[in-house]
Motif scaffolding. Structure first.
Motif, PDB file in Angstrom:
ATOM      1  N   LEU A  63       9.567 -41.123 -37.417  1.00 19.50           N
ATOM      2  CA  LEU A  63      10.469 -39.978 -37.347  1.00 19.50           C
ATOM      3  C   LEU A  63       9.730 -38.726 -37.831  1.00 19.50           C
ATOM      4  N   PRO A  64       9.977 -37.579 -37.190  1.00 18.83           N
ATOM      5  CA  PRO A  64       9.204 -36.360 -37.503  1.00 18.83           C
ATOM      6  C   PRO A  64       9.124 -36.010 -38.989  1.00 18.83           C
ATOM      7  N   GLU A  65      10.211 -36.177 -39.712  1.00 24.32           N
ATOM      8  CA  GLU A  65      10.199 -35.790 -41.132  1.00 24.32           C
ATOM      9  C   GLU A  65       9.371 -36.718 -42.017  1.00 24.32           C
ATOM     10  N   PHE A  66       8.880 -37.841 -41.464  1.00 25.72           N
ATOM     11  CA  PHE A  66       8.068 -38.783 -42.240  1.00 25.72           C
ATOM     12  C   PHE A  66       6.617 -38.858 -41.754  1.00 25.72           C
ATOM     13  N   ARG A  67       6.256 -38.011 -40.811  1.00 23.39           N
ATOM     14  CA  ARG A  67       4.891 -38.029 -40.277  1.00 23.39           C
ATOM     15  C   ARG A  67       3.902 -37.461 -41.289  1.00 23.39           C
ATOM     16  N   ARG A  68       2.642 -37.882 -41.118  1.00 20.41           N
ATOM     17  CA  ARG A  68       1.519 -37.430 -41.948  1.00 20.41           C
ATOM     18  C   ARG A  68       1.617 -37.907 -43.394  1.00 20.41           C
ATOM     19  N   VAL A  85       5.493 -34.390 -24.801  1.00 21.64           N
ATOM     20  CA  VAL A  85       5.693 -33.260 -25.721  1.00 21.64           C
ATOM     21  C   VAL A  85       5.397 -33.633 -27.172  1.00 21.64           C
ATOM     22  N   ASN A  86       5.130 -34.901 -27.442  1.00 20.16           N
ATOM     23  CA  ASN A  86       4.869 -35.357 -28.813  1.00 20.16           C
ATOM     24  C   ASN A  86       3.385 -35.167 -29.144  1.00 20.16           C
ATOM     25  N   GLU A  87       3.032 -33.940 -29.483  1.00 18.20           N
ATOM     26  CA  GLU A  87       1.627 -33.627 -29.800  1.00 18.20           C
ATOM     27  C   GLU A  87       1.122 -34.418 -30.995  1.00 18.20           C
ATOM     28  N   ASP A  88       1.985 -34.654 -31.988  1.00 20.25           N
ATOM     29  CA  ASP A  88       1.577 -35.466 -33.146  1.00 20.25           C
ATOM     30  C   ASP A  88       1.185 -36.872 -32.695  1.00 20.25           C
ATOM     31  N   GLY A  89       2.005 -37.474 -31.831  1.00 19.01           N
ATOM     32  CA  GLY A  89       1.728 -38.821 -31.351  1.00 19.01           C
ATOM     33  C   GLY A  89       0.467 -38.893 -30.506  1.00 19.01           C
ATOM     34  N   LEU A  90       0.260 -37.900 -29.654  1.00 13.23           N
ATOM     35  CA  LEU A  90      -0.954 -37.862 -28.832  1.00 13.23           C
ATOM     36  C   LEU A  90      -2.193 -37.703 -29.702  1.00 13.23           C
TER      37      LEU A  90
END
Length: 116
Positions: A46-51, A81-86
């Motif tokens: 989930l976006p708020e838990f990335r990195r 559109v998920n640049e973090d995932g790519l």
């Protein structure tokens, strides 16, 4: 994904796991069964838990399972559109092989491949 969809995928041999930080859901992973030595591994955070290392832990756990299943090649798919995932996939050695839109949908997906 609905409970019915999850049951259907489990019936096809998918391994589906949720990841938690304590009692809080942070992501999930899917490992699709091997077809000709190719296994699809998907790690979602989930976006708020990335990195924070959750993606790396999910991915390594799913990859270890894929290897036990006889994976010679590992694939993944990421919403375009998920640049973090790519970025995450590329940093782990995945290379893009295809971009596509599923019939009747508008979202672009990216398939990536890692040869073991």
């Amino acid at each position: 994904m609905s409970v019915e969809e999850a049951r259907e995928r489990l019936g096809r041999g998918y391994r589906l796991e949720n990841a938690y930080d304590g009692d809080v859901l942070v992501g999930c992973s899917t490992v699709r069964p091997a077809v000709g030595g190719v296994v699809t591994v998907i790690a979602r955070v989930l976006p708020e838990f990335r990195r924070r290392g959750f993606g790396a832990a999910l991915y390594e756990h799913a990859l270890a399972y894929a290897r036990v299943q006889g994976a010679e090649v590992v694939e993944t798919c990421v919403l375009g559109v998920n640049e973090d995932g790519l970025r995450f996939a590329r940093r782990r050695g995945f290379a893009e092989v295809e971009r596509y839109v599923l019939d009747g949908e508008s979202d672009e997906w990216v398939d990536l491949r890692l040869v073991l």
